[in-house]
Design an enzyme around this catalytic site. Sequence first.
Site, PDB file in Angstrom:
ATOM      1  N   PRO A  80      -1.294   8.090   0.072  1.00 64.56           N
ATOM      2  CA  PRO A  80      -1.022   6.886   0.841  1.00 64.56           C
ATOM      3  C   PRO A  80      -1.554   5.638   0.151  1.00 64.56           C
ATOM      4  CG  PRO A  80      -2.867   8.063   1.806  1.00 64.56           C
ATOM      5  CD  PRO A  80      -2.406   8.866   0.623  1.00 64.56           C
ATOM      6  N   GLU A  81      -0.968   4.515   0.533  1.00 67.59           N
ATOM      7  CA  GLU A  81      -1.404   3.246  -0.025  1.00 67.59           C
ATOM      8  C   GLU A  81      -2.270   2.516   1.002  1.00 67.59           C
ATOM      9  OE1 GLU A  81       1.872   1.082  -1.802  1.00 67.59           O
ATOM     10  OE2 GLU A  81       2.960   2.920  -2.223  1.00 67.59           O
TER      11      GLU A  81
END
Length: 274
Positions: A2-3
């Site tokens: 995930p960012e």
Amino acid sequence: MPELPEVETIVRDLAPRLEGYRIARARLAKTDVLRRVSKPRLLRTLKGNTIEEVIRRAKHAVFRLSSGHRLIVQPRMTGSLVVYDRALTRDEAKYAVLTCTIDDGRLLVYRDVRRLGTVWLVDEKGWGAYTSRLGPEPLEETFTPFVFAERLKGTRAAIKKAIMDQRRVAGVGNIYANEALFRAGIHPLRAAGRIARARFVPLVESIRAVLEDALEEGGTTLRNYVDGDGNPGYFRLSLRVYERTGEPCPRCGSPLRERVVGQRATYFCARCQR
Ligand SMILES: [Zn+2]
């Protein structure tokens, strides 16, 4: 993945549930996720330590402990942090890499199906070194068009690659780099150092806007991403170019293109992005 938005979503969920709580004991099932720490030192440091603060830095969840140590978790593709107020089922236990038993009996579990994520433990000095290697946080006020333009001065790398470089700006990965460049109307292959100063205003605005929009939706769900309660995010529906090769550009209608930049799939509109 995930960012920034996904990790921020996890952290915002975990912070009120864990801050001020003591870790009674910890268990590590696999050592291949560890960085900068051995299993005995990790478990010894966690035991009896209190979680004072849960924050995000770049794409990492950071647990500041009362001893001054930071437990840094980078969930990457298949990892997640979940709090359970019951014992784990056999399936859940299978993927539990690090399990911290809170002194009220709840469990903080770092689970990672393929163990692509990492777990670090650093002291105060190590934390200083770690955070100074990372670029500014894009949602903080210190991240201005001027600051970003200065950081990219003389850079020959493609702007998309530069946005994903954590030393230049923290937390932006492939999905949001694609989306931000589309919104800013900048071609992803343009050399970062050759972008006119004036265009950094829409660029910085677009990076911020795309991250904030995603944050509002609870992040993007791709593969195994879930938040701290195990819920998926909803931003995927709002992606304008990511993985939409051949679909009409939402602005001009011409088919979206795909190219590989720095080994990452890059999506753009050749007409709208210059
Ligand atoms: Zn277009």
